[in-house]
Scaffold this motif. Structure first.
Motif: not given
Ligand code: ZN
Length: 295
Positions: A90-92, A94-96, A130-132
């Motif tokens: 999983s990358h979450g 909605g990419h927040e 986590a995104p970024s």
């Molecule tokens: Zn990303």
């Protein structure tokens, strides 16, 4: 570039792909509203199929950290990933960035993504990124949320100094960050009391390939640890629509050496031993380990 050759070691590294489209990149967020995502030309399906073919050519398995937003629109893509023997993670939703969310909103996001990915694929989702790389000192509650949502591992902390992310004094290698939850940090090479990014993404496109290979080789040979490598499907896409109005720094970071990426990845896949994140790390860490308190 002439760097000493490091003999190949039988240590497997984890190959990871963050499954998102070019218009979802955090650095573009000020220029592309979320409400516009549905109107943009999607490239992710085509690009992930290229990546799957490349992995098949090298007989290599990998971990795909996938957005719930993407999975909902391309359910067959998620099934293709699993059917070809790769790990779906999983990358979450909605990419927040985790660092931009409240604890409740973050928990809802990671829980929703896990449910969507598992429902569509029929496979258990154990990993989260986590995104970024947006888990740091100010939002360590994110680990509590991940444990509560039922994840077994996170690969969200980059132990470097960077203008957008990073926790430079956190452990460089995998550790149990909460009971039942392992953090597998993004790989760095320790040089002169500093952690240098050695893990893919923009640095891999920017630096000469021989240097990237040498750095990962050093982690395997000197630290005797498995590394983590990451890239995005849009990094091999020379035809992606160009985003207008961005700063020169963002433009450079996003587009530098994109035309070289596919060739470099092919070399990297041939030069090291690779595997899925869960196979490389979770089996090794299955024995009880001391919990490192970073809260
Ligand atoms: Zn990303």
């Amino acid at each position: 570039m002439n760097l000493p050759q490091i003999p190949a070691l039988p240590i497997a590294n984890a190959l990871t792909i963050d499954v998102e489209d070019y218009f979802q990149v955090s650095a573009f967020a000020p220029h592309i509203a979320r409400s516009e995502w549905n109107t943009r030309e999607c490239r992710v399906e085509r690009n992930i199929h290229c990546v799957l073919q490349m992995l098949a050519d090298h007989n290599t398995k990998a971990t795909f950290f996938t957005l719930g937003w993407i999975a909902e629109r391309y359910p067959q893509l998620v099934r293709d990933i699993v059917e070809q023997g790769h790990e779906l993670a999983s990358h979450g939703y909605g990419h927040e960035r985790a660092s931009d969310q409240t604890e409740d909103a973050f928990f809802a996001d990671v829980q929703l993504a896990k449910i969507i990915l598992e429902d569509l694929s029929g496979a258990e989702v154990r990993g989260y990124r986590a995104p970024s790389f947006s888990i740091g000192k100010r939002n360590l509650w994110a680990f509590d949320c991940l444990a509560r949502a039922g994840y077994s591992y996170s690969s969200s902390v980059y132990p470097i100094k960077h203008d957008h992310y990073g926790m430079p004094d956190s452990p460089r290698f995998a550790y149990e960050v909460r009971p039942g939850l392992i953090e597998i940090p993004i790989t760095t090479l320790r040089v002169m009391k500093r952690n240098l990014p050695s893990s893919g993404g923009g640095y891999f496109r920017l630096l000469p390939y021989a240097l990237s290979r040498w750095m990962l080789g050093r982690v395997n040979s000197t630290d005797r640890e498995s590394g983590v490598f990451y890239f995005h499907p849009w990094e091999i896409d020379t035809e992606q629509p160009r985003v207008a109005g961005i700063s020169s720094k963002t433009r450079f970071r996003h587009y530098v050496n994109i035309h070289r990426m596919e060739g470099r990845l092919n070399r990297l896949l041939g030069d090291f031993k690779w595997g899925r994140m869960d196979h490389v790390f979770l089996d090794k860490l299955a024995q009880p380990a001391a919990t490192i308190a970073v809260a």
